[in-house]
Enzyme design. Structure first.
Site, PDB file in Angstrom:
ATOM      1  N   GLY A 290       0.594  -1.169  -0.038  1.00 53.01           N
ATOM      2  CA  GLY A 290       0.015   0.063   0.031  1.00 53.01           C
ATOM      3  C   GLY A 290       0.816   1.290   0.114  1.00 53.01           C
ATOM      4  O   GLY A 290       1.960   1.308   0.787  1.00 53.01           O
TER       5      GLY A 290
ATOM      6  N   LYS B 257      10.639 -16.298  14.093  1.00 51.15           N
ATOM      7  CA  LYS B 257       9.517 -15.604  13.388  1.00 51.15           C
ATOM      8  C   LYS B 257       9.630 -14.153  13.959  1.00 51.15           C
ATOM      9  O   LYS B 257       8.431 -13.452  13.628  1.00 51.15           O
ATOM     10  CB  LYS B 257       8.336 -16.347  13.301  1.00 51.15           C
ATOM     11  CG  LYS B 257       8.446 -17.693  12.847  1.00 51.15           C
ATOM     12  CD  LYS B 257       8.738 -17.845  11.409  1.00 51.15           C
ATOM     13  CE  LYS B 257       9.291 -19.273  11.160  1.00 51.15           C
ATOM     14  NZ  LYS B 257       9.762 -19.587   9.629  1.00 51.15           N
TER      15      LYS B 257
ATOM     16  N   ASN C 164      10.626 -11.589  12.934  1.00 45.44           N
ATOM     17  CA  ASN C 164      10.645 -10.461  12.125  1.00 45.44           C
ATOM     18  C   ASN C 164       9.196 -10.406  11.463  1.00 45.44           C
ATOM     19  O   ASN C 164       9.293  -9.542  10.507  1.00 45.44           O
ATOM     20  CB  ASN C 164      11.734 -10.538  11.056  1.00 45.44           C
ATOM     21  CG  ASN C 164      13.072 -10.472  11.411  1.00 45.44           C
ATOM     22  OD1 ASN C 164      13.285  -9.743  12.197  1.00 45.44           O
ATOM     23  ND2 ASN C 164      14.189 -11.432  10.809  1.00 45.44           N
ATOM     24  N   TYR C 165       8.372 -11.101  11.789  1.00 47.67           N
ATOM     25  CA  TYR C 165       7.124 -11.261  11.149  1.00 47.67           C
ATOM     26  C   TYR C 165       6.180 -10.338  12.264  1.00 47.67           C
ATOM     27  O   TYR C 165       4.793 -10.328  11.948  1.00 47.67           O
ATOM     28  CB  TYR C 165       6.542 -12.591  11.170  1.00 47.67           C
ATOM     29  CG  TYR C 165       6.812 -13.646  10.302  1.00 47.67           C
ATOM     30  CD1 TYR C 165       8.074 -13.237   9.150  1.00 47.67           C
ATOM     31  CD2 TYR C 165       6.583 -14.927  10.084  1.00 47.67           C
ATOM     32  CE1 TYR C 165       8.642 -14.139   8.629  1.00 47.67           C
ATOM     33  CE2 TYR C 165       6.964 -15.820   9.320  1.00 47.67           C
ATOM     34  CZ  TYR C 165       8.061 -15.514   8.453  1.00 47.67           C
ATOM     35  OH  TYR C 165       8.493 -16.376   7.637  1.00 47.67           O
TER      36      TYR C 165
ATOM     37  N   GLU D 226      -2.595  -9.643   5.056  1.00 43.62           N
ATOM     38  CA  GLU D 226      -2.039 -10.115   6.369  1.00 43.62           C
ATOM     39  C   GLU D 226      -2.111 -11.486   6.401  1.00 43.62           C
ATOM     40  O   GLU D 226      -2.462 -12.013   7.573  1.00 43.62           O
ATOM     41  CB  GLU D 226      -2.696  -9.399   7.432  1.00 43.62           C
ATOM     42  CG  GLU D 226      -2.330  -7.811   7.527  1.00 43.62           C
ATOM     43  CD  GLU D 226      -0.910  -7.600   7.395  1.00 43.62           C
ATOM     44  OE1 GLU D 226       0.047  -8.357   7.570  1.00 43.62           O
ATOM     45  OE2 GLU D 226      -0.657  -6.236   7.103  1.00 43.62           O
TER      46      GLU D 226
ATOM     47  N   SER E  41      -9.990 -25.119  13.428  1.00 47.07           N
ATOM     48  CA  SER E  41      -9.575 -23.712  13.900  1.00 47.07           C
ATOM     49  C   SER E  41     -10.665 -22.722  13.816  1.00 47.07           C
ATOM     50  O   SER E  41     -10.825 -22.005  14.823  1.00 47.07           O
ATOM     51  CB  SER E  41      -8.622 -23.404  12.610  1.00 47.07           C
ATOM     52  OG  SER E  41      -7.410 -23.882  12.641  1.00 47.07           O
ATOM     53  N   ARG E  42     -11.754 -22.693  12.987  1.00 45.76           N
ATOM     54  CA  ARG E  42     -12.875 -21.948  13.052  1.00 45.76           C
ATOM     55  C   ARG E  42     -13.670 -21.939  14.294  1.00 45.76           C
ATOM     56  O   ARG E  42     -14.124 -21.116  14.842  1.00 45.76           O
ATOM     57  CB  ARG E  42     -13.493 -22.173  11.682  1.00 45.76           C
ATOM     58  CG  ARG E  42     -13.155 -21.593  10.512  1.00 45.76           C
ATOM     59  CD  ARG E  42     -14.395 -21.694   9.606  1.00 45.76           C
ATOM     60  NE  ARG E  42     -13.583 -21.648   8.287  1.00 45.76           N
ATOM     61  CZ  ARG E  42     -13.302 -22.626   7.341  1.00 45.76           C
ATOM     62  NH1 ARG E  42     -13.517 -23.960   7.628  1.00 45.76           N
ATOM     63  NH2 ARG E  42     -12.639 -22.632   6.208  1.00 45.76           N
TER      64      ARG E  42
END
Ligand SMILES: CCCCCCCC/C=C\CCCCCCC/C=C/C(=O)SCCNC(=O)CCNC(=O)[C@H](O)C(C)(C)COP(=O)(O)OP(=O)(O)OC[C@H]1O[C@@H](n2cnc3c(N)ncnc32)[C@H](O)[C@@H]1OP(=O)(O)O
Ligand SMILES: Cc1cc2nc3c(=O)[nH]c(=O)nc-3n(C[C@H](O)[C@H](O)[C@H](O)COP(=O)(O)OP(=O)(O)OC[C@H]3O[C@@H](n4cnc5c(N)ncnc54)[C@H](O)[C@@H]3O)c2cc1C
Length: 642
Positions: A162, A256, A258-259, A405, A506-507
């Site tokens: 963006g 991780k 850096n995420y 994301e 997961s949901r």
């Protein structure tokens, strides 16, 4: 109620004060309705307001308060984005979390003063999800102590970031770091893209806008290529990872870490989604209480369409979800801020839990928000399809959240990894090691649900039923996965063969968290009237959501058919109970007309007058005969008449 929604009396009051100030500043209002502007005009208009805000922000809000900034942004710039959207949402958060103290001292004050505009450039034309296969390289040149950024082929072009296309002059760029021919994986680098005086791209940089999108078109999402472009070694963001002058690599405390800029947005976007859902519902519910169409009792006049049970069923469960997302979002932001603080001081132990939670929430919330907004649009009949409702724009922006994301399916699978690990603990008798968010996986549940069996049990039996189905699906999907591996299937192949079942788990786990967050909030409320109204909404929520996932509870007989009938009846009962409060439950979000940008959903309710005025102001109506008619249609008709 506004205090509940926005977190405190003070926050709700501040929002009102900010809206009132903006109402008095015509220079900050849209100069004409956004749907009548071209993309270029919208970008120009947004930049105009942005520069005024930069001058006057301190007179309107406390610029250090993210909630006030976000409100100011929504009122003045709106949800279609602005030329600095990514600057605040990702560029500054990436620098804050990943730059060393020394680097922050160099760049952050400049970014905060808006001397420079930055973005977050990670996704490429060929790869977005699979970060391990990004193709942009940053190769360390020991002789000059520089990194050489390079785009080896077209698929390696950065694509989507963006404000990259035209507005930004800096970016945090994610590239594979190569030192002495060894690839250390994706790392973030601070990169200057354009000359600070001329704004021209620097030599070695190819950059531009990727073109119009489904929505969010004020943002210039861009492409970016590097041709052996050199940056100093010290532009690698070095809070957690370091590269010394001789090329020695010092690895971070968590692979991780850096995420973190992505986790930041995932945590914050939940309330952003709740706001978009509530905005669309506010428009649709106000309109539904003005629009009269048909009769319920033929001897009576036409009714407001909100009296129809189908209309209530279309809108009210989403009102409950908007509240639930707002409450779950507030909890998540708190957890995120805590983990970030810990992370900065080297404690990374909570990162996995936060990643799992935000991955699931991001996916479920964006999907259900999209569903709810689209239903709100349809609930407005034909006028919902007009840009005058503004709902299609809200939908277009919100639905982007399913993709950015981290694509939703992929993020659900990230949560599934965590759930499968938790299931393995349960199966090996190590339930005591389960984290607090999955502790229920280790608890033995009753043989059947006690919903409708115990008087005054509040929401406890509902929560237990959600826990039961989530646990059962998690263990079932994990069994399926372990079973395939026992049969000799390779881990990755087995995972793929179970991935639909894993994502179901997961949901369900995420929906349980959302229900629990809603229950926790209602239990905390002291004001009896507010508690009553929200308790009604919570009743609708638990019954509607349970009905939606009932097949999971029916298949093992945990719920009976008669309990299901009870749950269904409760949904209808609470639709009726909520009806008198429906408009107020949305007006409590206190969106101003300026912020909603909807002709259909204005507070004054003068729908038809407003629509007619709006239509008359359409640029097509400036003249009675368009040149498309004189040039083409008229000659065609004349020719046909000969
Ligand atoms: C009050 C103030 C309000 C302010 C509100 C502001 C809200 C704004 C709201 C609306 C605004 C709208 C603005 C729109 C802006 C849009 C901006 C969009 C930007 C972008 O899209 S940036 C690009 C984003 N890209 C992605 O997300 C890519 C997705 N892919 C990934 O994240 C990764 O590739 C991956 C996680 C899918 C896989 O990574 P990887 O291959 O490296 O790892 P795995 O092998 O799968 O897993 C290994 C291991 O690591 C764990 N892991 C992974 N990630 C993390 C993490 N982040 N943290 C901790 N741990 C992590 C993973 O779970 C595995 O663990 P185990 O081995 O299972 O133990
Ligand atoms: C509005 C918007 C703003 C954005 N802003 C930015 C930005 O500022 N900076 C930036 O860097 N990026 C940005 N992006 C890019 C965004 O982050 C990516 O588009 C996103 O991460 C998805 O990646 P992808 O496009 O590669 O999708 P893909 O991964 O190609 O997805 C395509 C399909 O493949 C499936 N799939 C992919 N991998 C797997 C897997 N492992 N398992 C199962 N299914 C899989 C997905 O579920 C999906 O159905 C933006 C995107 C949008 C839409």
């Amino acid at each position: 109620m506004a205090a509940q929604i926005w977190g405190s009396e003070k926050r709700a009051r501040r929002r009102r004060e900010i809206s009132a100030k903006i109402a008095q500043m015509p220079e900050l209002h849209d100069s004409k309705p956004l749907p009548f502007m071209t993309r270029e005009e919208k970008i120009m208009e947004s930049a105009r307001k942005l520069t005024i805000l930069t001058e006057k922000m301190g007179q309107i809000i406390d610029p250090t308060d993210p909630a006030e900034l976000y409100h100011l942004n929504n009122e003045v710039l709106g949800l279609e984005g602005n030329p600095m959207a990514l600057h605040g949402v990702m560029f500054i958060p990436a620098l804050s979390a990943q730059a060393s103290d020394e680097q922050q001292a160099k760049w952050l004050p400049r970014a905060l003063r808006r001397e420079i505009i930055g973005t977050y450039a990670q996704t490429e034309l060929g790869h977005g999800t699979n970060l391990q296969n990004l193709e942009t390289t940053a190769t360390y040149d020991l002789a000059t102590q520089e990194f050489v950024l390079h785009t080896p082929q077209i698929t390696a072009l950065k694509w989507w970031p963006g404000n990259l296309g035209k507005s930004s002059n800096y970016a945090v760029v994610v590239a594979h770091m190569i030192i002495k021919a060894k690839n250390y994986g994706p790392h973030p680098f601070m990169v200057q893209l354009r000359d600070e005086k001329t704004h021209e791209p620097l030599p070695g940089i190819t950059i531009g806008d990727i073109g119009p999108k489904m929505a969010y078109n004020i943002v210039d999402n861009g492409f970016l290529g590097f041709n052996k472009y050199r940056i100093p070694r010290t532009n690698l963001l070095m809070r957690h990872t370091k590269v010394e002058a001789d090329g020695t690599y010092i690895k971070p405390p968590h692979a991780k870490i850096n995420y973190s800029a992505m986790v930041h947005v995932r945590a914050y976007m939940l309330t952003g989604q709740a706001i978009m859902l509530a905005s669309a519902l506010n428009i649709a519910t106000r309109y539904s209480s003005v629009r009269r169409q048909g009769q319920i009792d033929k001897s009576q006049p036409e009714v407001k369409v909100l009296e129809y049970q189908t209309q209530q069923h279309r809108l009210f469960p989403s009102i409950a979800r908007a509240y639930a997302f707002q409450f779950a979002g507030a909890e998540t932001v708190k957890l995120y801020e805590h983990v970030l603080k810990e992370m900065k001081s080297g404690n990374v132990s909570l990162m996995a839990d936060l990643h799992a939670l935000t991955s699931g929430l991001k996916s479920v919330v964006t999907y259900q928000t999209g569903e709810g907004i689209e239903q709100a649009r349809m609930a407005c009949g034909g006028h919902g399809y007009s840009m005058a409702s503004y709902i299609s724009e809200i939908y277009g922006v919100a639905i982007g959240g399913c993709t950015y994301e981290g694509e939703n399916m992929v993020m659900l699978l990230q949560l599934a990894r965590y759930l499968v690990k938790s299931a393995a603990l349960v199966k090996s008798g190590q339930s005591s090691k389960l984290g607090p968010l999955v502790a229920y996986l280790g608890v033995k549940s009753e043989p059947t649900s006690l919903i409708d069996r115990i008087p005054n049990s509040g929401f406890t039996e509902y929560v237990k039923t959600f826990q039961h189905v989530s646990k059962r699906q998690t263990l079932k999907a994990a069994d399926m996965f372990f079973g395939l591996m026992e049969k000799g299937e390779k881990r990755e192949i087995a995972w793929n063969k179970c991935s639909v079942e894993l994502n179901r788990a997961s949901r369900l786990h995420t929906r349980l968290f959302i229900v629990e967050a809603f229950v926790r909030r209602v239990n905390e409320i002291a004001d009896i009237r507010i508690k009553e109204a929200l308790t009604d909404l919570l009743h609708l929520h638990v019954n509607y959501e349970l009905l939606d996932i009932a097949s999971y509870a029916l298949e093992d007989g945990f719920l009976s058919a008669s309990q299901l009938d009870y749950i269904r009846d409760q949904v209808y009962l609470y639709l009726g109970k909520i009806r008198p409060n429906a408009v107020s439950l949305l007006d409590s979000w206190e969106f101003s007309d300026i912020e909603l940008r909807s002709v259909l959903g204005r507070r004054d309710g003068n729908v038809y007058e407003n629509l007619f005025k709006w239509a008359k102001s359409s640029p097509l109506n400036k003249t009675d005969v368009l040149s498309s008619v004189t040039q083409y249609l008229k000659p065609m008709m004349e020719k046909a008449r000969l």
